[in-house]
Each structure stands twice: as structure tokens, then as C-alpha cells.
Enzyme design. Structure first.
Site, short mmCIF file in Angstrom:
data_model
loop_
_atom_site.label_atom_id
_atom_site.label_comp_id
_atom_site.label_asym_id
_atom_site.label_seq_id
_atom_site.Cartn_x
_atom_site.Cartn_y
_atom_site.Cartn_z
N CYS A 1 -1.78 -2.60 -16.29
CA CYS A 1 -1.93 -1.47 -15.36
C CYS A 1 -1.34 -1.77 -13.99
O CYS A 1 -1.48 -1.00 -13.06
CB CYS A 1 -3.39 -1.07 -15.22
N HIS B 1 0.82 -1.21 0.00
CA HIS B 1 0.00 0.00 0.00
C HIS B 1 0.86 1.26 0.00
O HIS B 1 0.69 2.17 -0.84
CB HIS B 1 -0.91 -0.04 1.24
C1 PEP Z 1 -2.99 -5.14 -9.89
O1 PEP Z 1 -3.37 -6.04 -9.17
O2 PEP Z 1 -2.05 -5.25 -10.72
C2 PEP Z 1 -3.58 -3.79 -9.81
C3 PEP Z 1 -3.24 -2.85 -10.64
O3 PEP Z 1 -4.51 -3.58 -8.84
P1 PEP Z 1 -4.18 -3.30 -7.31
O4 PEP Z 1 -2.74 -2.98 -7.21
O5 PEP Z 1 -5.06 -2.17 -6.92
O6 PEP Z 1 -4.55 -4.58 -6.66
#
Ligand code: PEP
Ligand code: MG
Length: 856
Positions: free
Chosen positions: A809, A433
Site C-alpha cells: 500500500c 506530504h
Molecule cells: C508507507 O509507509 O508505505 C505508507 C503507506 O504509510 P505512510 O505513507 O502514511 O507512512
């Protein structure tokens, strides 16, 4: 006859060759220095006579086969002193130290006593004997410790010490000395420590060493004599600025070593300069440096000597430079038409741009290390340690810079993170986080700091060596290198200047894959815009619910007893979400905005401590025991694999319905007098096509309702986030129900390895050190495993739906190697943290240029 043949042998010999304009010398066979000297000779600069020894020749010397020393020596006047310097293929790979004044002996000393005086002559000879003893005979430097004083007496003692230690007199002839120097340099290069050192700098196993034997330009003598260096730009900024040093009666790089005695190069209010004292030589030098810049197509530092008023150019080396200077130098060379723009783009390592995008610790600043961890978000900041988000906000209110220390951060810490200048956490990895938020908002961050004990209750840190660093102490966090330092350090400001802007423009003209940004807030979106992202590739909507005034409503929603109650509470969140989305659409001005529906488990929004739970009980007017019971009931053993993402969308559909409504209403509003906004809605954590069907049916119904309510027809695109291995494997089915697939490589890496992204930081360094993993797979895409799933998923998705949009992403989106992979796999765009966008733009440009070159 014999003499001419042997001279010719040196001139044409590919291994031992006189440096002339047409000698067979290349960087790959004789090293960069030899090649540079040849180029300087071609420019008709006054370079002393030089013989270059090839990698091959030096390799032979190391195995005991000397070249024809007499033939080499015949290239130089009989009484000339010589120097030998290393010439590796890449100057960064290092090499043995240069040895000057080869040929010094008693006879030569006598002559120099007459011309220079006994003091200077003895000093020269003494220095040579010492350097020969240490570098060639590898004697212990301590052996000269007891010799004090200077002049002839000191020289006699040094020679005596040499003889006592080696049981032989100091080598008397130039040939003996040269042979000794060549042998020692060749062997030093092949030694284990030198090899390991250069391999660490990227040198191949079989990297060769060339050597250059050069006639000494004597910077010591009658008339104006000395040596120095000059460059036309500042190493720190790359801006035009003639800098360097000149030291009278000196050799080699003494002018830099004895800075206090040196003259400035150009006029300087701080003291005398070469420009004022020897204006002719200064003017010639500047002309030579300009010519070198133009013809060698590089900013060069010129190493020179003045010998009795005559200027000699001894060498040219690339100006050492900060990342900021690297950009300005390359851009200016292209602006001046010396190199093409494409070459300027290729000369800059994309990650070096981080140094321009954020404040950094000055390269030369002193550092007192307290501990280190994973460099999770680049940049550096100084502030007082605080141990809670509330204290961070209180510090910011007092206008006091602070560093937030947490074991790990949770969404509750977001406001504290915004208030702090940097964050450090004990736990977590590159996708934890703190790391993700830090990169998103450009906040320096170091996570997984395992060598410091975090005593958060006591409000102190304890270092490995037992030092206690209490709250309030000033520290500096270096998120670029992953270190925590005591006190404040000197900083270099970010530099998004004209050179950077030009470079970015050229990159955009060259690249062939789109770059979007992951942006959750209007501030992120503005940063993304400023860095010319081509849209938002991921808006994590849950972050919006942690804003003031929303968290309590969110908690009320979680505690709602029925679907209707939940809808009623969500109705209060709807206008807030609508405003969020309107802002994003407006800031992005028609660029695509991809909004991910709610993803985390709901219990992440609930307080974990007693005080928070009582406050919640008060706010909801419920008995505390009810609240704690409900919270306990919602806890999951494995929240990352629990009720989150689309699973919430299926089982608690009211949340997605509210979000879809807010998105559509915002799109209608933002399109009122502009081109219609086409929102992209993305479903997280999908693993089965039925999940997509169910959500799609609901979202379509909401779209129809908003059209009916507003009288405005609009379109939208529904996409799926591929972040479970099953979604990648079943991408063919899933693609039938959506218009885009975006690979969420953070979760996909976590699930492919079965490796918790929040806990892996604790042992990642052990794993990398023992080569279990080549690199942290959360940082650098695992091409072999996770990459295989990306390939499979994209191929199956595209086969089933040829017009599907493909993208990535996860945090890997900003990593140059991952971008290369995505480009090869035919992805339409990559999306990364806003501050990574420039890095991604440059990396993408380099890939396009490289593939053009390969096709030529
Ligand atoms: C992922 O899991 O790659 C993502 C972009 O989502 P998050 O980091 O919010 O889980
Ligand atoms: Mg995810």
C-alpha cells in the site's frame, strides 16, 4: 547472362535486395521502413521501385565496403532520379535525413529545363547540391548564405561555391552521388552523437540502420503534380478525421513544411483541398489508407506523390499521436476486429493514461520555464501564486484559481491544498506530504524545486537567473513533467471517454491481481469507486482529524492530563469518526475497506508558530507558557522513528480504542439492511509481535463491547502494516496474530536505506545522475534491497499462515514495475492513489497477458 546474374543477386541478396512481395526483408534485418514498403507492395499499392539495404550492408558501408552500386542502379530506369531514406528498427530512434533527387547533373538539368522550365529545374538542382554539400560532404551551411536570388544564376553560384570549398567539381554521375550518400548516411549512424541520441530513446547499443533507395516519384512537372501526406484520424484525439496537406509542384514533406501554400486534404471551409481539385486521386488515397489501416493493423500516415496525374504511395508511417489518441486508435482497431483486445491493451504504455486522467499542457503549447523539480502528482493547472494555506482558501472563496507555494506542506495545509489548483514545494520527495496528498486528490504537484529560491516571507520566488516572481503572478504548474512555467498555457482537457472505459473493462477481464485504492476521505473513496478500485487498501485516518472543528478537539486530547480525561475528549471525536467510516463503507458498497489506525506523532497536530500557540492557549484556557512548554517537551529529534504508529497504540491506547469503536459501530450501522460489512483494521509501524498482541487484545475487547451494546454480531479482520525492516524479517511470528500483511513501502524504503523520505528530494537528482541509485527508490521500488525484504516477509508470513492476505500500500503500488514484482511474489492486491488505479489496472492486465503469451 552476366546482367541477369547480377540482377538476381540484388533480388535475392539478403543485404541488398529489391523490395518485392517475397524478398527476404524483416524489420529486424532491414528496418521498419523497408518492411513497411514490402507490405505496401504486397497490398498492390503503387509504390515506386525500391531497393532495401540491410543493417549488415550499411554497417559494411560504414567500414568502407560499398555494395555493388551498379547492380543497385540497374534496378531502376537509367534516367530515374533516386532518393535514399533511413530505415531503423524503430522509427523513434531517428536516422539521417532523407536525400532526394540523386542523379541530378548537368545533362538531366538540361532535359528538365525543357520539361519544367529553367526556373523549376534550377531550383531542383540547387536544392540537391545544397543538401548534398551539407549532409554528404558535411560542409558548413553558411557557405551558401551569400547566394541570393534564384534560377539558373543562383544554381551556377551554388555549384561554384561547392567547387571552391571542396576543390572538386560536383559529382556528375548517379553512381558517384549514390555512393557518396550511402557512405555519409552509414557513417552518420555510427557517429557518437547519433548513437547517444538513440540510446537515450531506448535503442540498444548495436541498433542497426537499414537504408532504402527508391525511385523518385516526381512531384514536379507537367500535369497535376505534387506531394503530400494523409491520415484518417486526428493526431490529437484519435477520432476519425481525414487530415493532411498537399502541395502542388513539391517533393518529400514540403507540403507540411510550407503549410501556408499547401492545399487541405479533404474539403475545408478555410481553403482549397485535394478532395475538390483532384477528386480521383483523393478517393484512391483514402481507399489506400483504409486498406493500410486494415492490413498493417495500425493507423498510418500515407506519404504520397502525384506525378502527372498518377498517384504514387511513397511510404507509410505510424500516425504520430497524443496519449489520448493512442488509446482511441488502439481501442477502435480492436472494436473493428482488426486487432484482438489483448493487443490493444499491450499497445498502451500504462503511464500514458495519466494524460487522459488529468488536464495537461497541450503538446504544442509554448512554455516559458521558471524552474523544475520532482514531478510528484500529474496534471497541469494555472493560477496566481499564493504563499499560505489561508490565502489559498481566500482565493478559492473569491473564485480565483491559485497555486499554493510552500517550503513543504504539513497536515495544517490540507485545506489550502484542497482550495488550490496545484502545489509547489521547495523541499520533499515523491513520498513527501504534498506529493502523497496531491496524488490522492488529483492535484498537480511539483516538489523539491531546488532551482528556485522560495522567499516565502517576502511572498516571492526568485529564479536561477534572478527573476523575481511575486505573489499574485500567474504561473502554470506541470505536475506531469515537474516544471513551473510563467503565465497561462494552452491546455488539453482530461478525457475519460468511451474509448478509455472500454480499455479499462478489457483490462479488468485480463488481469489476475486485485487493485485497491488508498483513500482517506469520502471524496477519495468516490474517485476510487469511479475508477473501479476493488476496495480501499489504505485509509490514513489521521487526515480526518484536520477537518474543521476537529483539530481543536484533537489538540485538547493531546493536552489531556490523564487517560480518563483523554477518553472524555475522544468521546467527542467518536461520532465524527463513525460518520467518516459509515460514509466510506456506504460509498464502497460492500467492497473491502482497510482502515489504518492513527499513525503520525501527536505533535504534528500542534501549532509551530507563536500565533497558533497563543490561539491554542486561548482555546484551552491555559497560560501561553504552559502551552509552549508542553509543545517543546513533545518535540522529538527523529519524529519518523519516534512515538508514532503502534507505539502510540501501546502507550496511549485510548486513541485506538476510540477508533476501533467508531469502526465497529459504523460497520454495524452500514450493515443494517445490506450484506454485513467486514471492516479491516490495520496497525501501522509494527516491529514486534507483542505490539500486535497488545493491540489485538484491546480491539477484541472493544468488538465484544460493541456487540454487547448493539446486539449485533460481526466479524472483522486485523492486519499489520509491514513498514519496518524488523517486521519484514519477523513476518512469520507476526502473521500468527493477524489475517493480512500490507507492505508500507514508503516507510520501509526510508528505513531500509536510512534515507529520510522528506529530505531525500534535496539530493536525489544528484544521486540518480551519478548512478548511485538507478532511480528514486521512493518512486520505483528498489527490487534488490527493499524488494528482498518484501520477498522474505511475504514468504515467511505465508509459511506461517498460508491463508494470509498479502498486499502493498506504499506509493509504489501504482508503479507498473512494482506491480510486476508483487504479482510475481504472489500478492493478492496492490493499493495505490485513486488516480493511479487505471494505470495499475492496465499494467496488471499487461502482465497477465505477457505471462500467458510466455506460457504458449
Ligand atoms: C508507507 O509507509 O508505505 C505508507 C503507506 O504509510 P505512510 O505513507 O502514511 O507512512
Ligand atoms: Mg508508513
Amino acid at each position: 547472362m552476366l546482367r541477369r546474374e547480377r540482377n538476381a543477386a540484388v533480388q535475392n541478396n539478403p543485404d541488398t535486395t529489391l523490395v518485392t512481395t517475397d524478398a527476404p526483408i524483416t524489420t529486424a534485418t532491414h528496418g521498419g521502413r523497408a518492411k513497411c514498403l514490402q507490405r505496401l507492395a504486397r497490398l498492390a499499392l503503387p509504390v515506386p521501385t525500391t531497393v532495401a539495404l540491410s543493417f549488415n550492408a550499411v554497417h559494411h558501408i560504414a567500414s568502407g565496403h560499398l555494395p555493388d552500386i551498379d547492380a543497385i542502379l540497374r534496378q531502376f530506369p537509367q534516367d530515374a532520379l533516386l532518393c535514399v531514406r533511413p530505415s531503423s528498427e524503430d522509427p523513434d530512434w531517428g536516422g539521417p535525413s532523407a536525400i532526394l533527387n540523386i542523379g541530378m547533373n548537368d545533362a538531366r538539368y538540361e532535359i528538365l529545363c525543357g520539361t519544367l522550365g529553367p526556373g523549376s529545374a534550377a531550383a531542383l538542382f540547387t536544392r540537391f547540391v545544397q543538401s548534398y554539400a551539407i549532409h554528404v560532404d558535411r560542409l558548413d551551411p553558411d557557405m551558401f548564405d551569400d547566394i541570393t536570388g534564384e534560377g539558373p544564376a543562383a544554381l551556377a553560384e551554388v555549384l561554384k561555391a561547392y567547387e571552391a570549398e571542396t576543390e572538386t567539381p560536383f559529382p556528375a554521375t548517379r553512381a558517384e552521388q549514390l555512393a557518396g550518400v550511402l557512405k555519409s548516411m552509414a557513417r552518420a549512424w555510427e557517429g557518437t552523437s547519433a548513437r547517444l541520441l538513440r540510446q537515450a530513446k531506448g535503442a540498444p547499443l548495436d541498433a542497426g540502420l537499414g537504408l532504402v533507395v527508391q525511385q523518385m516519384a516526381f512531384g514536379v512537372g507537367q500535369g497535376e503534380s505534387g506531394s503530400g501526406v494523409l491520415q484518417l484520424v486526428s493526431s490529437k484525439t484519435g477520432m476519425p478525421q481525414i487530415t493532411g496537406r498537399y502541395l502542388r509542384q513539391s517533393q518529400g514533406r514540403d507540403a507540411l513544411a510550407r503549410d501556408a501554400d499547401s492545399l487541405y486534404i479533404s474539403r475545408d471551409p478555410r481553403g482549397a483541398s485535394l478532395e475538390e481539385t483532384v477528386p480521383d486521386c483523393f478517393a484512391q488515397l483514402v481507399d489506400h489508407a483504409k486498406l493500410m489501416r486494415e492490413k498493417l493493423r495500425e493507423e498510418m500516415q500515407v506519404e504520397f506523390a502525384i506525378e502527372n496525374g498518377q498517384l504514387r504511395i511513397l511510404d507509410g508511417v505510424r500516425v504520430s499521436r497524443s496519449s489520448r489518441a493512442t488509446v482511441r486508435i488502439a481501442v477502435q482497431l480492436a472494436r473493428d476486429g482488426i486487432i484482438p483486445r489483448e493487443e490493444a491493451l499491450m499497445r498502451i504504455e500504462p503511464n500514458a493514461l495519466n494524460e487522459l486522467l488529468h488536464r495537461q499542457i497541450d503538446r504544442h503549447a509554448k512554455r516559458e520555464l521558471l524552474g523544475s523539480g520532482i514531478a510528484a502528482s500529474p496534471g497541469a493547472a494555472t493560477g496566481k501564486l499564493v504563499f499560505s494555506a489561508n490565502e489559498a482558501q481566500a482565493s478559492a472563496a473569491r473564485d480565483e484559481d491559485c497555486i499554493l507555494v510552500r517550503r513543504e506542506t504539513s497536515p495544517e495545509d490540507i485545506r489550502g491544498m484542497h482550495a488550490a489548483k496545484a502545489v509547489i514545494t521547495e523541499r520533499g520527495g515523491i513520498t513527501s506530504h504534498a506529493a502523497v496528498i496531491g496524488r490522492g486528490i488529483g492535484l498537480p504537484c511539483v516538489v523539491g524545486v531546488s532551482d528556485i529560491r522560495f522567499q516565502t516571507r517576502k511572498g516571492q520566488l526568485v529564479t536561477k537567473d534572478g527573476r523575481v516572481i511575486p505573489a499574485g503572478e500567474v504561473v502554470t504548474v506541470d505536475g506531469t513533467n515537474g516544471t513551473i512555467l510563467l503565465g497561462a498555457t494552452e491546455m488539453q482537457e482530461a478525457a475519460l471517454d468511451d474509448a478509455f472505459q472500454d480499455l479499462m473493462e478489457w483490462a479488468d477481464a485480463a488481469r489476475d491481481i486485485d487493485i485497491r485504492a488508498n483513500a482517506d476521505t469520502p471524496a477519495d473513496a468516490q474517485t476510487a469507486r469511479n475508477f473501479a478500485a476493488q476496495g480501499i487498501g489504505l485509509c490514513r485516518t489521521e487526515h480526518m482529524f484536520f477537518e474543521a472543528g476537529r483539530l481543536t478537539v484533537m489538540r485538547e486530547m493531546i493536552f489531556a492530563e490523564s487517560g480518563d480525561d483523554r477518553r472524555a475528549v475522544l468521546q467527542r471525536l467518536l461520532p465524527m469518526q463513525r460518520t467518516d467510516f459509515i460514509q466510506l463503507f456506504e460509498i464502497m458498497e460492500g467492497q473491502p475497506v482497510c482502515i489504518r489506525l492513527f499513525d503520525p506523532p501527536l505533535h504534528e497536530f500542534l501549532p509551530t508558530d507563536r500565533t497558533g500557540q497563543s490561539e491554542l492557549a486561548d482555546a484551552l484556557d491555559l497560560p501561553l507558557s504552559d502551552v509552549t512548554r508542553r509543545i517543546e517537551a513533545m518535540m522529538e529529534y527523529n519524529p519518523m522513528l519516534g512515538l508514532r504508529g503502534v507505539r502510540l497504540g501501546v502507550t496511549v491506547p485510548e486513541i485506538y480504542e476510540m477508533q476501533a469503536r467508531a469502526i465497529f459501530q459504523a460497520a454495524v450501522f452500514a450493515s443494517r439492511d445490506k450484506a454485513p460489512v467486514v471492516p479491516e483494521i490495520m496497525i501501522p509501524l509494527v516491529s514486534a509481535k507483542r505490539e500486535v498482541e497488545l493491540v489485538r487484545t484491546n480491539v477484541d475487547a472493544i468488538a465484544a463491547a460493541v456487540t454487547a451494546e448493539t446486539g449485533v454480531d460481526f466479524t472483522y479482520r486485523l492486519g499489520v502494516m509491514v513498514e519496518t525492516p524488523r517486521a519484514a524479517l519477523r513476518a512469520g511470528d507476526i502473521a500468527q496474530h493477524c489475517s493480512f500483511l500490507s507492505f508500507g513501502t514508503n516507510d520501509l524504503t526510508q528505513m531500509t536505506y536510512g534515507l529520510s523520505r522528506d529530505d531525500a528530494g534535496r539530493f536525489m537528482s544528484d544521486y540518480v545522475r551519478q548512478e548511485v541509485f538507478v532511480e528514486d527508490p521512493f518512486h520505483s521500488l528498489d527490487i534488490d534491497g527493499v524488494g528482498e525484504l518484501l520477498k522474505l516477509g511475504s514468504e515467511r508470513g505465508r509459511a506461517s499462515r498460508p491463508d494470509i492476505t498479502l498486499s502493498i500500500c506504499g506509493e509504489h503500488g501504482g508503479n507498473p514495475e512494482s506491480i510486476a514484482f508483487c504479482r510475481d511474489a504472489g500478492f493478492d492486491y496492490v493499493s495505490c492513489s485513486p488516480f493511479r488505479v487505471p494505470v495499475a489496472r492496465l499494467a496488471a492486465a499487461q502482465l497477465a497477458i505477457s505471462s500467458q503469451i510466455a506460457q504458449q
